[in-house]
Design a protein around this motif. Structure first.
Motif, PDB file in Angstrom:
ATOM      1  N   PRO A  97     -18.339 -33.233 -24.808  1.00 53.02           N
ATOM      2  CA  PRO A  97     -17.233 -33.315 -25.769  1.00 53.02           C
ATOM      3  C   PRO A  97     -16.976 -31.988 -26.458  1.00 53.02           C
ATOM      4  O   PRO A  97     -17.893 -31.212 -26.722  1.00 53.02           O
ATOM      5  CB  PRO A  97     -17.727 -34.348 -26.779  1.00 53.02           C
ATOM      6  N   TYR A  98     -15.703 -31.716 -26.742  1.00 51.58           N
ATOM      7  CA  TYR A  98     -15.331 -30.662 -27.683  1.00 51.58           C
ATOM      8  C   TYR A  98     -14.108 -31.128 -28.451  1.00 51.58           C
ATOM      9  O   TYR A  98     -13.020 -31.316 -27.872  1.00 51.58           O
ATOM     10  CB  TYR A  98     -15.039 -29.331 -26.989  1.00 51.58           C
ATOM     11  N   ARG A  99     -14.292 -31.349 -29.739  1.00 48.88           N
ATOM     12  CA  ARG A  99     -13.242 -31.889 -30.604  1.00 48.88           C
ATOM     13  C   ARG A  99     -12.737 -33.210 -30.016  1.00 48.88           C
ATOM     14  O   ARG A  99     -13.535 -34.103 -29.782  1.00 48.88           O
ATOM     15  CB  ARG A  99     -12.109 -30.880 -30.789  1.00 48.88           C
ATOM     16  N   VAL A 100     -11.447 -33.309 -29.723  1.00 56.77           N
ATOM     17  CA  VAL A 100     -10.889 -34.557 -29.198  1.00 56.77           C
ATOM     18  C   VAL A 100     -10.849 -34.568 -27.676  1.00 56.77           C
ATOM     19  O   VAL A 100     -10.260 -35.461 -27.077  1.00 56.77           O
ATOM     20  CB  VAL A 100      -9.473 -34.785 -29.754  1.00 56.77           C
ATOM     21  N   TYR A 101     -11.482 -33.604 -27.043  1.00 55.14           N
ATOM     22  CA  TYR A 101     -11.402 -33.461 -25.592  1.00 55.14           C
ATOM     23  C   TYR A 101     -12.742 -33.710 -24.913  1.00 55.14           C
ATOM     24  O   TYR A 101     -13.805 -33.651 -25.540  1.00 55.14           O
ATOM     25  CB  TYR A 101     -10.933 -32.058 -25.236  1.00 55.14           C
ATOM     26  N   ILE A 102     -12.671 -33.930 -23.611  1.00 60.26           N
ATOM     27  CA  ILE A 102     -13.825 -33.872 -22.722  1.00 60.26           C
ATOM     28  C   ILE A 102     -13.660 -32.602 -21.896  1.00 60.26           C
ATOM     29  O   ILE A 102     -12.637 -32.419 -21.226  1.00 60.26           O
ATOM     30  CB  ILE A 102     -13.903 -35.090 -21.785  1.00 60.26           C
ATOM     31  N   ALA A 103     -14.635 -31.723 -21.966  1.00 60.64           N
ATOM     32  CA  ALA A 103     -14.612 -30.456 -21.222  1.00 60.64           C
ATOM     33  C   ALA A 103     -15.532 -30.582 -20.018  1.00 60.64           C
ATOM     34  O   ALA A 103     -16.711 -30.927 -20.167  1.00 60.64           O
ATOM     35  CB  ALA A 103     -15.056 -29.307 -22.112  1.00 60.64           C
ATOM     36  N   CYS A 104     -15.010 -30.306 -18.834  1.00 54.79           N
ATOM     37  CA  CYS A 104     -15.776 -30.424 -17.591  1.00 54.79           C
ATOM     38  C   CYS A 104     -15.869 -29.070 -16.906  1.00 54.79           C
ATOM     39  O   CYS A 104     -14.855 -28.393 -16.699  1.00 54.79           O
ATOM     40  CB  CYS A 104     -15.121 -31.436 -16.653  1.00 54.79           C
ATOM     41  N   VAL A 105     -17.080 -28.681 -16.533  1.00 56.20           N
ATOM     42  CA  VAL A 105     -17.366 -27.377 -15.958  1.00 56.20           C
ATOM     43  C   VAL A 105     -18.285 -27.542 -14.757  1.00 56.20           C
ATOM     44  O   VAL A 105     -18.907 -28.599 -14.574  1.00 56.20           O
ATOM     45  CB  VAL A 105     -18.037 -26.456 -16.999  1.00 56.20           C
ATOM     46  N   PRO A 106     -18.442 -26.496 -13.942  1.00 56.20           N
ATOM     47  CA  PRO A 106     -19.425 -26.570 -12.862  1.00 56.20           C
ATOM     48  C   PRO A 106     -20.847 -26.559 -13.411  1.00 56.20           C
ATOM     49  O   PRO A 106     -21.141 -25.861 -14.390  1.00 56.20           O
ATOM     50  CB  PRO A 106     -19.151 -25.298 -12.041  1.00 56.20           C
ATOM     51  N   PRO A 107     -21.762 -27.317 -12.790  1.00 55.77           N
ATOM     52  CA  PRO A 107     -23.168 -27.269 -13.182  1.00 55.77           C
ATOM     53  C   PRO A 107     -23.833 -26.032 -12.588  1.00 55.77           C
ATOM     54  O   PRO A 107     -23.199 -25.278 -11.835  1.00 55.77           O
ATOM     55  CB  PRO A 107     -23.724 -28.554 -12.564  1.00 55.77           C
ATOM     56  N   PRO A 108     -25.120 -25.788 -12.889  1.00 55.24           N
ATOM     57  CA  PRO A 108     -25.818 -24.672 -12.241  1.00 55.24           C
ATOM     58  C   PRO A 108     -25.702 -24.743 -10.718  1.00 55.24           C
ATOM     59  O   PRO A 108     -25.669 -25.844 -10.164  1.00 55.24           O
ATOM     60  CB  PRO A 108     -27.262 -24.876 -12.700  1.00 55.24           C
ATOM     61  N   PRO A 109     -25.583 -23.548 -10.068  1.00 53.06           N
ATOM     62  CA  PRO A 109     -25.895 -22.206 -10.573  1.00 53.06           C
ATOM     63  C   PRO A 109     -24.807 -21.559 -11.416  1.00 53.06           C
ATOM     64  O   PRO A 109     -24.960 -20.421 -11.831  1.00 53.06           O
ATOM     65  CB  PRO A 109     -26.120 -21.403  -9.296  1.00 53.06           C
ATOM     66  N   SER A 110     -23.693 -22.264 -11.665  1.00 55.39           N
ATOM     67  CA  SER A 110     -22.726 -21.768 -12.650  1.00 55.39           C
ATOM     68  C   SER A 110     -23.339 -21.855 -14.045  1.00 55.39           C
ATOM     69  O   SER A 110     -24.274 -22.625 -14.289  1.00 55.39           O
ATOM     70  CB  SER A 110     -21.449 -22.603 -12.598  1.00 55.39           C
ATOM     71  N   SER A 111     -22.781 -21.080 -14.961  1.00 56.50           N
ATOM     72  CA  SER A 111     -23.260 -21.089 -16.341  1.00 56.50           C
ATOM     73  C   SER A 111     -22.423 -21.995 -17.236  1.00 56.50           C
ATOM     74  O   SER A 111     -22.374 -21.803 -18.452  1.00 56.50           O
ATOM     75  CB  SER A 111     -23.260 -19.664 -16.889  1.00 56.50           C
ATOM     76  N   GLY A 146     -23.938 -23.192 -20.361  1.00 54.56           N
ATOM     77  CA  GLY A 146     -23.918 -22.259 -21.485  1.00 54.56           C
ATOM     78  C   GLY A 146     -22.633 -22.370 -22.283  1.00 54.56           C
ATOM     79  O   GLY A 146     -22.642 -22.327 -23.513  1.00 54.56           O
ATOM     80  N   LEU A 147     -21.502 -22.517 -21.573  1.00 54.21           N
ATOM     81  CA  LEU A 147     -20.222 -22.660 -22.270  1.00 54.21           C
ATOM     82  C   LEU A 147     -20.209 -23.931 -23.114  1.00 54.21           C
ATOM     83  O   LEU A 147     -19.775 -23.919 -24.272  1.00 54.21           O
ATOM     84  CB  LEU A 147     -19.078 -22.672 -21.255  1.00 54.21           C
ATOM     85  N   LEU A 148     -20.699 -25.042 -22.557  1.00 59.62           N
ATOM     86  CA  LEU A 148     -20.751 -26.277 -23.331  1.00 59.62           C
ATOM     87  C   LEU A 148     -21.705 -26.144 -24.521  1.00 59.62           C
ATOM     88  O   LEU A 148     -21.447 -26.699 -25.594  1.00 59.62           O
ATOM     89  CB  LEU A 148     -21.179 -27.450 -22.441  1.00 59.62           C
ATOM     90  N   MET A 149     -22.804 -25.412 -24.338  1.00 60.13           N
ATOM     91  CA  MET A 149     -23.706 -25.140 -25.458  1.00 60.13           C
ATOM     92  C   MET A 149     -22.988 -24.404 -26.583  1.00 60.13           C
ATOM     93  O   MET A 149     -23.100 -24.761 -27.760  1.00 60.13           O
ATOM     94  CB  MET A 149     -24.876 -24.268 -24.982  1.00 60.13           C
ATOM     95  N   LEU A 150     -22.263 -23.351 -26.212  1.00 61.36           N
ATOM     96  CA  LEU A 150     -21.567 -22.546 -27.212  1.00 61.36           C
ATOM     97  C   LEU A 150     -20.549 -23.389 -27.968  1.00 61.36           C
ATOM     98  O   LEU A 150     -20.467 -23.352 -29.206  1.00 61.36           O
ATOM     99  CB  LEU A 150     -20.908 -21.350 -26.532  1.00 61.36           C
ATOM    100  N   LEU A 151     -19.764 -24.183 -27.235  1.00 61.53           N
ATOM    101  CA  LEU A 151     -18.783 -25.045 -27.891  1.00 61.53           C
ATOM    102  C   LEU A 151     -19.473 -26.060 -28.796  1.00 61.53           C
ATOM    103  O   LEU A 151     -19.006 -26.355 -29.900  1.00 61.53           O
ATOM    104  CB  LEU A 151     -17.929 -25.750 -26.837  1.00 61.53           C
ATOM    105  N   GLY A 152     -20.601 -26.602 -28.334  1.00 64.27           N
ATOM    106  CA  GLY A 152     -21.324 -27.580 -29.128  1.00 64.27           C
ATOM    107  C   GLY A 152     -21.862 -26.997 -30.420  1.00 64.27           C
ATOM    108  O   GLY A 152     -21.834 -27.663 -31.480  1.00 64.27           O
ATOM    109  N   MET A 153     -22.366 -25.766 -30.377  1.00 65.78           N
ATOM    110  CA  MET A 153     -22.839 -25.126 -31.610  1.00 65.78           C
ATOM    111  C   MET A 153     -21.677 -24.817 -32.547  1.00 65.78           C
ATOM    112  O   MET A 153     -21.765 -25.026 -33.759  1.00 65.78           O
ATOM    113  CB  MET A 153     -23.628 -23.866 -31.265  1.00 65.78           C
TER     114      MET A 153
END
Length: 566
Positions: free
Chosen positions: A268-282, A285-292
């Protein structure tokens, strides 16, 4: 997978809390087709396919074939990519992993010199050892089998014609040709960009690539086998095994390459669901940054508030410390994805942000974290990102690369070979023998910062897409743009144009001239002294659906174009 089960509860809780979601119900059906790419010719090639009734995936193939020609410093068909695909019928997100792989005879110490020390980076990037088995063509072919509408043979005409007739060298390409990069001293780069009257190509010159046109004709007629077998494969193997520092790639390695279809990593980020590639993509890390960042008051601030940029910088440093330590190819190392994204862990990390700059942060200890060494990987900016949406509402968000400028500087059939294996850590262990998560191994995929992202609303309808070029700075570039567009409400074009700030370890880099003197002074008072960043800059391209309309943006630091059909 365990991380997916662990993420389910946060997503369910999030789904019930989205009362203020922006209205998207008026988005036309059929949807507005659009293409956003880093070069006008590439955007036009994609739109041409959409206007012929092609799918988003069909158009993506045409875009990447053209980018390989007109933006060869950034990506190419002899490179790799990640593709995040939104399927409007199922409202599902799938990732296609076309990351290059290390040859079967690759050695963990292949980037170590005879003195036992890592090779100088400038030597490694132009070496034969730097080239991984390319993945983008195989990946696009697999995705096309599942999501293509037009025949494969009909997707390369625009790029083939442009290669044969030539295109006008842009100011950006001229800047890369004239740059002081190791690749620019290689014989193939010098020969390809040579002017008939002497010297190297300049903006306004016409550049033809008949070898690439011939290859595209064969690729269109015969499919991926035109690349992974026969004369092209033999030339790639031969060129990569040449001195200096010849590699170990074989024809068997080329024939054995397989893309991987992966489940998207969503959070989750705000009112959205953010979907990204899993490892070996980073993407983790992007979801971590948004979560913090979501655990700060950055959304109540804005681009003119120094505290907003301070929060962004400190959260970035915490994220990079974890990303650098733990992310690698999950077939070879255990990546604590669920632990890194667990809400209590994000809370713990966000609480480390104080009133002034902290010391360079150490990696945390998320649940499931293995004992790994501090990372020493260098990631150079040489990548591209584009987004395509079709009338059925399907969307491709794709990031592709040959690694650094012009790859290794070695060319086959009009394509530069990637130097992707320099995305591995050069030393397999640290001084006390702890393993590097991103060490070289046969068949392994190097860690990547490429994070093509899809946004969905609470009903899993398409809500946006974003991605960038920029090496390890990709994560910061994308996060800054999302904060600017979502939290600060800027139109997407303004969000992408907002200054870049990349904070990692003890380094604070950014577009110093785009911040006001007052802002720079306020950041300095908090311990942040910005220095100019890397030379290729960002390459963020993004779209968000606002009031049912496509709000798309291209990075003004490149030569991009947003095309929206009727």
């Amino acid at each position: 997978m365990m991380w997916r089960r662990l993420l389910l509860l946060p997503l369910l809780a999030f789904a019930g809390s989205c009362a203020s979601l922006p209205d998207q119900t008026s988005w036309p059906n059929p949807a507005q087709p659009f293409v956003i790419a880093a070069n006008p010719l590439a955007a036009a090639a994609g739109m041409e396919i959409l206007q012929q009734g092609g799918s988003a995936l069909d158009a993506a193939i045409a875009v990447e074939a053209m980018l390989s020609l007109v933006e060869p410093q950034s990506s190419g068909l002899a490179g790799g990519a990640f593709l995040t695909y939104y399927d409007s019928a199922s409202r599902g997100v799938t990732v296609y992993d076309g990351r290059e792989t290390a040859p079967s005879q690759a050695s963990p110490t292949m980037f170590m010199g005879s003195d036992g020390k890592p090779l100088p980076f400038g030597e490694a990037v132009v070496s034969g050892r730097a080239t991984g088995v390319p993945g983008v063509i195989a990946m696009l072919a697999e995705a096309h089998r599942e999501h293509g509408r037009l025949a494969w043979r009909d997707l390369f005409g625009s790029a083939e014609r442009t290669a044969r007739e030539g295109f006008i060298v842009s100011p950006r390409l001229e800047r890369m040709i004239a740059g002081r990069f190791p690749q620019n001293r290689t014989p193939d780069v010098q020969a390809y960009f040579a002017r008939p009257g002497g010297g190297l190509m300049k903006a306004g010159d016409r550049l033809r690539n008949p070898a690439y046109a011939q290859f595209l004709a064969r690729l269109a007629a015969h499919g991926p086998s035109a690349f992974y077998a026969g004369s092209t494969a033999a030339q790639i193997v031969h060129k990569s095994r040449q001195a200096p520092l010849g590699g170990s790639m074989t024809l068997a390695d080329m024939a054995a390459y397989r893309p991987i279809k992966r489940e998207a990593l969503c959070g989750p980020y705000r009112v959205y669901i953010a979907c990204v590639p899993p490892p070996p993509s980073s993407g983790v890390g992007l979801l971590m940054l948004l979560g913090m960042l979501e655990r700060t008051d950055i959304a109540q601030r804005g681009p003119s508030d120094p505290q907003a940029w301070f929060l962004f910088a400190e959260a970035s440093r915490l994220m990079y410390a974890d990303r650098d330590r733990y992310v690698g190819d999950p077939a070879f190392v255990s990546v604590p994805v669920a632990g890194m994204l667990a809400p209590p862990y994000l809370e713990e990390r966000a609480r480390l942000i104080g009133a002034t700059v902290m010391q360079p942060p150490e990696a945390g200890r998320p649940a499931g974290a293995p004992a790994t060494a501090a990372d020493r990987t260098r990631e150079i900016a040489g990548t591209t990102h584009f987004i395509v949406g079709d009338r059925a509402g399907n969307v491709v968000s794709m990031t592709a690369t040959v690694e650094s400028i012009f790859g290794t500087g070695r060319m086959v059939d009009g394509m530069f070979l990637n130097n992707q294996l320099t995305d591995f850590a050069f030393a397999p262990t640290d001084e006390v023998g702890r393993p590097q998560a991103n060490a070289v191994a046969p068949g392994k995929r190097p860690r990547s910062s490429m994070t093509p992202l899809i946004l969905m609303d609470r009903d899993r309808r398409f809500a946006g897409a974003i991605g960038s070029a920029g090496g390890n700075a990709i994560l910061a570039y994308v996060a800054k743009s999302l904060v600017a567009a979502i939290d600060w409400g800027l139109p997407m074009q303004e969000a992408l144009a907002a200054p870049n700030l990349v904070a990692r370890g003890s380094n604070f880099n950014g577009e110093v001239n785009k911040f006001s003197p007052t802002m720079l002074a306020a950041l300095k008072a908090k311990g942040i002294e910005l220095k100019p960043g890397q030379g290729e800059d960002s390459g963020v391209h993004a779209v968000i659906i606002r009031s049912g309309q496509v709000d798309g943006g291209h990075d003004p630091r490149r030569e991009g174009r947003v095309l929206v059909g009727s």
